[in-house]
Design an enzyme around this catalytic site. Sequence first.
Site, PDB file in Angstrom:
ATOM      1  CE  LYS A 318      -3.671   2.208   3.136  1.00  0.00           C
ATOM      2  NZ  LYS A 318      -4.267   2.209   4.078  1.00  0.00           N
ATOM      3  CD  GLU A 322      -6.878   5.183   4.076  1.00  0.00           C
ATOM      4  OE1 GLU A 322      -8.032   5.262   4.253  1.00  0.00           O
ATOM      5  OE2 GLU A 322      -6.471   4.019   4.491  1.00  0.00           O
ATOM      6  CG  ASP A 397     -12.877   2.574   2.258  1.00  0.00           C
ATOM      7  OD1 ASP A 397     -12.339   1.081   2.025  1.00  0.00           O
ATOM      8  OD2 ASP A 397     -12.283   3.046   3.248  1.00  0.00           O
ATOM      9  CD  GLU A 425     -13.199  -0.442   7.178  1.00  0.00           C
ATOM     10  OE1 GLU A 425     -12.732  -1.120   6.443  1.00  0.00           O
ATOM     11  OE2 GLU A 425     -12.964   0.620   7.506  1.00  0.00           O
TER      12      GLU A 425
HETATM   13  O1  GCW Z   1     -11.267   1.301   4.667  1.00  0.00           O
HETATM   14  C1  GCW Z   1     -10.007   1.679   4.762  1.00  0.00           C
HETATM   15  C2  GCW Z   1     -10.077   1.207   6.465  1.00  0.00           C
HETATM   16  C3  GCW Z   1      -8.627   1.214   6.773  1.00  0.00           C
HETATM   17  C4  GCW Z   1      -7.618   0.501   5.740  1.00  0.00           C
HETATM   18  C5  GCW Z   1      -7.941   0.953   4.411  1.00  0.00           C
HETATM   19  C6  GCW Z   1      -7.146   0.337   3.384  1.00  0.00           C
HETATM   20  C7  GCW Z   1      -5.968  -1.144   6.112  1.00  0.00           C
HETATM   21  O2  GCW Z   1     -10.897   2.030   7.001  1.00  0.00           O
HETATM   22  O3  GCW Z   1      -8.522   0.646   7.847  1.00  0.00           O
HETATM   23  O4  GCW Z   1      -6.416   0.224   6.186  1.00  0.00           O
HETATM   24  O5  GCW Z   1      -9.162   1.329   4.178  1.00  0.00           O
HETATM   25  O6  GCW Z   1      -7.806  -0.573   2.636  1.00  0.00           O
HETATM   26  O7  GCW Z   1      -5.990   0.544   3.113  1.00  0.00           O
END
Ligand code: GCW
Length: 691
Positions: A318, A322, A397, A425
């Site tokens: 990744k 973020e 997401d 989630e």
């Molecule tokens: O949906 C978001 C989540 C994060 C996650 C991120 C991702 C692992 O809230 O917790 O991080 O996506 O997929 O990288």
Amino acid sequence: MIIKNLRQILFLTAMLFMGAGTIARQKTPTNENGYKLWLRYAPVAGKKIQEHEETLSNIFISSHVSTAGVIAEELKKGLSGMLGITPAIHQSKKDRSYLRIVKQPGSEHLKNLGKEGYTIKTIQQKNNKIIFIKSAGDAGLVYGTFHLLRLIQTQQPLHNIHITEKPQIIFRMLNHWDNLDGSVERGYSGASIFTWNDLTKDNLQRIKDYARANASIGINAVVLNNVNADPRILRNDYLQKIARVADVLRPYNIRIFLSANYASPLPPSSTPDVIKKQGGIGNLATADPLNEQVQQWWKQKVDEIYRLIPDFGGFLVKANSEGMPGPQDYGRSHVEGANMLARILQPHNGILIWRAFVYAHNNKEPDRVKQSYAEFQPLDGQFDQNVILQVKNGPLDFQPLEPPHPLFGALEKTNLFAELQITQEYLGHSTYLVYLAPMWKDFLNFENHQQKIAHIISKKKTVRITGIAGVANIGDDENWTGHHFAQANWYAYGRIAWNPDLLIDSITNDWLKMTFSLDPSGNKKLLNIMNSSWMHFADLQTPIGLPVTTDPGMHYYPALKQRTNMYWKINAKGIGYDRTASGSGYASQYDAVNERLFNNIQTCPEKYLLFFHFVDWNYRLQNGKTLLENLLQGFQQSINSIDRLKFTWHSLKDQVDEQRYKEVQQKIDLQKKDALEFKYYFVGFLHTFLQ
Ligand code: GCW
């Protein structure tokens, strides 16, 4: 029928009392904690099965099968549990009824099925019945064995089996978001099962049971750590422990992958609490992919990994999303960043999986769903052959409901993995019963650029590597997944990954039959409830396509106020987000057919309506009712569905053991309470705009 031993006599006596010919169910089922998952191997009775007891009592496994040990172990476990027999395992064939597990690497037919494919066939030779499981590879024999055990568990006739199986997708992965300290990001079922500080015999046994469960549904690759990767996972002390886990997983045909932090070559951070996002485990001043020392660092690291784990799968990264480090920190592109690592992995047959989920802080585009396609579509054709782009099912997401990601179908020359989320989630954690198979099928059936996603990720001819990844919902809770019914999501994911064209009902039926011992009408009732649970959940938390209605931290509680403007708009006129040509223009990222469909409020599928349009409160949907009326009706139907679930579960009380009955019942009560709160909050929130 030859009665083999005392144990079998006892077993048969018990069967007589339970009534042969039906599903063996005791009057008061004994308590179960769910640990055994769908591999309970509960007693089965009935003439159909008994006819085969002699065959199943003698097992021949051809020599040179590296997986012979785990095959024999599983058959013993399964057959003694289900039929009360302890099979004898032979290395040479005798002229009798046998279950024969045969590896034939030279057979043309089997070679076409690959090393994971297999056939199962019953043959009558004189008075003897023989069941053959054949494969060109050791892995195929493991999968074939689990398939045969499933046939027995689900009470299928064995006298005339003729099965040919071959996975449709090469890499069928689980992605764990597990941290080194044992916590699990977005995990709702306890701590990580990968106990790096304490790899005791018990813990390794649990990992072995995890491997069995995965192998039984065809999962063949696992990423052990969170994509928000702690760089220390690549330190030698961790790698040695990972090698021990690899030894446990290998006989089950499961390859290990690791999430790598792009800044790993940097020195450790002086502030350990932010170690995930800053600093690494090396001593270099940069992690620039074009820097030779950086490349050398990675090469040494990769060589070290392969010395310890010769069948290591590769890295998942990744990057520049973020807050995670990546090549863009050094002015380099995704292509430069990914290809550098891929070239180092390539001589070892490793692959490099690069995530397309990018939410960069420097993104200027206000509609964040546009970013992933905008960054990656122009790069098609520039990635090396062993680079894979891993794309989440939707552009936003992991919402309870969102349209499929427009990159599916839009990349001609790039390997593509679909990333699904098994852990709930945004789908009620492990509190709500939400069965995800219908959601995944909906995604896989979507067509973009004249291709079904199921086929884009499995059959695409122009790319070499196909795959699917599911973010795991597994933890160290007794029952692995928090909610007993969340096990079904793990199960269904594996079966869909093996064959995305499989019908949901057949998967669900298998799971129900193996997980509980209900009568057929009980199975049917639960099947219907499971199948509709996703849409009912969406009616509450993503109604008519309105995404992100929960709080920014846990993604569980209603928090609409905090989510307006960024994710959708609301005012006295209406609600939704205009992503059409007159709005953000996101719809144009799809092919022309979908673009037209989504742009037009009349043709846009209603489940996506508020995702693509800002809609007037009084707009009438296809059922003739207004938007507002539909929202309210959906909330109510959602609550009603939980009442139905409660009622149905109650009606099955006598058929389920007390422990699992109660644990599920408690979850349903909590689900009802939380769903009601959600509904009240939502309705109240809407009313503030309607005065
Ligand atoms: O949906 C978001 C989540 C994060 C996650 C991120 C991702 C692992 O809230 O917790 O991080 O996506 O997929 O990288």
